[in-house]
Write a protein that holds these residues in place. Structure first.
Motif, PDB file in Angstrom:
ATOM      1  N   PRO A  41       0.815  -1.221   0.000  1.00  0.00           N
ATOM      2  CA  PRO A  41       0.000   0.000   0.000  1.00  0.00           C
ATOM      3  C   PRO A  41       0.846   1.268   0.000  1.00  0.00           C
ATOM      4  O   PRO A  41       0.513   2.240  -0.688  1.00  0.00           O
ATOM      5  N   LEU A  42       1.942   1.256   0.763  1.00  0.00           N
ATOM      6  CA  LEU A  42       2.788   2.443   0.817  1.00  0.00           C
ATOM      7  C   LEU A  42       3.489   2.673  -0.513  1.00  0.00           C
ATOM      8  O   LEU A  42       3.672   3.820  -0.936  1.00  0.00           O
ATOM      9  N   ARG A  43       3.870   1.599  -1.191  1.00  0.00           N
ATOM     10  CA  ARG A  43       4.447   1.739  -2.532  1.00  0.00           C
ATOM     11  C   ARG A  43       3.475   2.453  -3.471  1.00  0.00           C
ATOM     12  O   ARG A  43       3.844   3.394  -4.190  1.00  0.00           O
ATOM     13  N   ALA A  44       2.229   1.971  -3.464  1.00  0.00           N
ATOM     14  CA  ALA A  44       1.223   2.541  -4.368  1.00  0.00           C
ATOM     15  C   ALA A  44       0.951   4.003  -4.025  1.00  0.00           C
ATOM     16  O   ALA A  44       0.834   4.851  -4.924  1.00  0.00           O
ATOM     17  N   LEU A  45       0.859   4.319  -2.735  1.00  0.00           N
ATOM     18  CA  LEU A  45       0.567   5.697  -2.333  1.00  0.00           C
ATOM     19  C   LEU A  45       1.724   6.623  -2.685  1.00  0.00           C
ATOM     20  O   LEU A  45       1.509   7.759  -3.140  1.00  0.00           O
ATOM     21  N   THR A  46       2.947   6.166  -2.481  1.00  0.00           N
ATOM     22  CA  THR A  46       4.102   6.980  -2.844  1.00  0.00           C
ATOM     23  C   THR A  46       4.147   7.233  -4.344  1.00  0.00           C
ATOM     24  O   THR A  46       4.412   8.357  -4.793  1.00  0.00           O
ATOM     25  N   ALA A  47       3.867   6.187  -5.134  1.00  0.00           N
ATOM     26  CA  ALA A  47       3.834   6.355  -6.598  1.00  0.00           C
ATOM     27  C   ALA A  47       2.730   7.316  -7.011  1.00  0.00           C
ATOM     28  O   ALA A  47       2.905   8.122  -7.939  1.00  0.00           O
ATOM     29  N   CYS A  48       1.607   7.259  -6.326  1.00  0.00           N
ATOM     30  CA  CYS A  48       0.489   8.154  -6.635  1.00  0.00           C
ATOM     31  C   CYS A  48       0.881   9.612  -6.434  1.00  0.00           C
ATOM     32  O   CYS A  48       0.694  10.456  -7.323  1.00  0.00           O
ATOM     33  N   ILE A  49       1.440   9.917  -5.263  1.00  0.00           N
ATOM     34  CA  ILE A  49       1.804  11.310  -4.972  1.00  0.00           C
ATOM     35  C   ILE A  49       2.937  11.763  -5.885  1.00  0.00           C
ATOM     36  O   ILE A  49       2.960  12.916  -6.337  1.00  0.00           O
ATOM     37  N   ALA A  50       3.877  10.862  -6.190  1.00  0.00           N
ATOM     38  CA  ALA A  50       4.979  11.228  -7.079  1.00  0.00           C
ATOM     39  C   ALA A  50       4.455  11.564  -8.478  1.00  0.00           C
ATOM     40  O   ALA A  50       4.927  12.524  -9.109  1.00  0.00           O
ATOM     41  N   CYS A  51       3.487  10.786  -8.972  1.00  0.00           N
ATOM     42  CA  CYS A  51       2.900  11.078 -10.293  1.00  0.00           C
ATOM     43  C   CYS A  51       2.211  12.433 -10.298  1.00  0.00           C
ATOM     44  O   CYS A  51       2.389  13.233 -11.229  1.00  0.00           O
ATOM     45  N   ILE A  52       1.438  12.686  -9.265  1.00  0.00           N
ATOM     46  CA  ILE A  52       0.720  13.965  -9.198  1.00  0.00           C
ATOM     47  C   ILE A  52       1.709  15.121  -9.122  1.00  0.00           C
ATOM     48  O   ILE A  52       1.553  16.147  -9.798  1.00  0.00           O
ATOM     49  N   ALA A  53       2.756  14.960  -8.292  1.00  0.00           N
ATOM     50  CA  ALA A  53       3.750  16.024  -8.166  1.00  0.00           C
ATOM     51  C   ALA A  53       4.453  16.290  -9.496  1.00  0.00           C
ATOM     52  O   ALA A  53       4.658  17.448  -9.890  1.00  0.00           O
ATOM     53  N   ALA A  54       4.814  15.220 -10.193  1.00  0.00           N
ATOM     54  CA  ALA A  54       5.496  15.384 -11.486  1.00  0.00           C
ATOM     55  C   ALA A  54       4.592  16.061 -12.510  1.00  0.00           C
ATOM     56  O   ALA A  54       5.030  16.942 -13.255  1.00  0.00           O
ATOM     57  N   MET A  55       3.313  15.677 -12.531  1.00  0.00           N
ATOM     58  CA  MET A  55       2.404  16.252 -13.514  1.00  0.00           C
ATOM     59  C   MET A  55       2.112  17.728 -13.236  1.00  0.00           C
ATOM     60  O   MET A  55       2.050  18.545 -14.141  1.00  0.00           O
ATOM     61  N   PHE A  56       1.940  18.078 -11.959  1.00  0.00           N
ATOM     62  CA  PHE A  56       1.714  19.493 -11.646  1.00  0.00           C
ATOM     63  C   PHE A  56       2.979  20.314 -11.887  1.00  0.00           C
ATOM     64  O   PHE A  56       2.902  21.494 -12.233  1.00  0.00           O
ATOM     65  N   THR A  57       4.125  19.685 -11.711  1.00  0.00           N
ATOM     66  CA  THR A  57       5.375  20.383 -12.014  1.00  0.00           C
ATOM     67  C   THR A  57       5.470  20.690 -13.509  1.00  0.00           C
ATOM     68  O   THR A  57       5.918  21.772 -13.907  1.00  0.00           O
ATOM     69  N   LEU A  58       5.028  19.737 -14.333  1.00  0.00           N
ATOM     70  CA  LEU A  58       5.024  19.978 -15.781  1.00  0.00           C
ATOM     71  C   LEU A  58       4.067  21.090 -16.172  1.00  0.00           C
ATOM     72  O   LEU A  58       4.191  21.687 -17.248  1.00  0.00           O
TER      73      LEU A  58
END
Length: 404
Positions: free
Chosen positions: A32-49
């Protein structure tokens, strides 16, 4: 989205990524922590773009590529959010369900990518812009993206409500409530934008109304993202604040136990545990080092008190208790004073090797855990410090690292 709000969202997201990455480094097998970390990382990367200074980088390769990448990234992020809840409920057995959800994600990504690739250049540049809302390609693009997001968010909301009902941990419940609010905000935004896309396709709204509805959608996305990041990080940050309070208490108690520890260490030097330097260097600093020093000192004190058992004179202490009670002292003061006096007398008897014939083991006025014992021993150590003769041999400590 306004640049200031977008920047605030990006900074908050990357703080959340750092927070979850630290947790993941401590539990790398936590699905679960893997999935949640990947989720926040994706959102952070996309908003950064989405930042103005970054958005043009991908467009150098193909016009509108950054818009496509952001939408694909957000869809991937919500997939990881769904995977997080699925793993949380079903454990490792959820891998089959997660793979099936991945197939649905791939299908949605294929529809979005295909629609974008065959769309006119104006739609490729900004497929979600209201300026191209009357183009069918833009409508299909928007509905495909928001349809998948709405599907995942509706399932996420269902899981969140169920978790809130069963959880008994206050900080976890508060975090889940904030996640629910964020998901509701996302759903409202997706319904708003979907309705706007359909209305623009049939030319049912005037332009001022279109702009107002689109601004509402953008604001809902920004607010929902901020609430989401706070929600997923709330439990961890609340735990860190609680841990900081415990760390400060252990640091203070470590110092206050110095007089008692020094006296017992001088009487029983062989009871000293292994030196801290045998541990990895990163354990010597910060909270790990403080907790380890505190527990090490507590264990050595308790071992020393056990070794003093042949020298305790309970009969002599009974007379002191009676005198203190006649003097009107409180029960807490009587217990602390008699125990301090008993330990001091026992140390003197140990120095002269004169065991007491009717000795009894000393009872520490604590509870069933080390921390409650520490509070009792700290009171004894304070009295030893206050009653220590000037020029005595018991050293003092001005730093937590002054003694082991």
């Amino acid at each position: 989205m306004a640049p200031a709000l977008l920047t605030a969202v990006v900074v908050t997201l990357w703080i959340g990524v750092a927070n979850k990455s630290i947790q993941l480094s401590r539990a790398p097998d936590d699905y679960p922590l893997r999935a949640l970390t990947a989720c926040i990382a994706c959102i952070a990367a996309m908003f950064t773009l989405g930042l103005p200074s970054v958005s043009g980088v991908l467009d150098r390769f193909a016009t509108g590529l950054h818009s496509l990448t952001i939408n694909l990234g957000i869809m991937t992020a919500v997939y990881f959010l769904l995977a997080f809840f699925t793993y949380t409920v079903r454990g490792p057995a959820a891998q089959r369900r997660v793979r099936l959800e991945a197939l649905l994600l791939l299908a949605a990504l294929a529809v979005v990518t295909t629609t974008w690739s065959i769309a006119p250049l104006a739609v490729q540049t900004a497929p979600a812009s209201t300026a191209v809302g009357d183009d069918p390609h833009a409508t299909v693009f928007v509905l495909a993206v928001l349809g998948y997001l709405g599907y995942v968010h509706s399932q996420t909301l269902w899981w969140c409500v169920g978790f809130i009902r069963v959880t008994r941990v206050a900080r976890l419940r508060h975090g889940l409530i904030m996640i629910c609010l964020a998901v509701v905000t996302y759903l409202a935004a997706e319904l708003t934008k979907s309705a706007l896309a359909i209305a623009q396709l049939v030319d049912a709204l005037p332009q001022p109304t279109v702009e107002t509805i689109n601004s509402t959608y953008v604001a809902l996305i920004g607010v929902g993202t901020l609430i989401f990041v706070v929600g997923v990080s709330y439990s961890a940050f609340a735990g860190m604040l609680a841990a900081a309070a415990i760390w400060r208490a252990h640091r203070r108690q470590y110092r206050e136990l110095q007089p008692l520890w020094s006296a017992l260490h001088e009487a029983f030097p062989d009871l000293a545990l292994s030196r801290l330097e045998t541990r990895p260097w990163y354990k010597l600093f910060g909270q790990h080092g403080t907790h380890r020093r505190f527990y090490r000192r507590m264990i050595e004190i308790r071992d020393g008190l056990v070794q003093l058992a042949p020298y305790y004179d309970r009969a002599a202490m009974a007379n002191m208790e009676a005198e203190l009670r006649r003097a009107g002292r409180s029960d807490a003061d009587i217990a602390d004073i008699t125990r301090m006096t008993m330990i001091t007398a026992a140390l003197r008897a140990k120095a002269t090797d004169a065991p007491v014939a009717a000795a009894e083991p000393m009872v520490i006025d604590g509870g069933h855990d080390l921390d409650s014992d520490a509070r009792s021993l700290v009171r004894i150590a304070r009295r030893m410090r206050d009653h220590r003769p000037s020029g005595g041999s018991t050293p003092d400590s001005s730093s937590i690292s002054a003694a082991p």
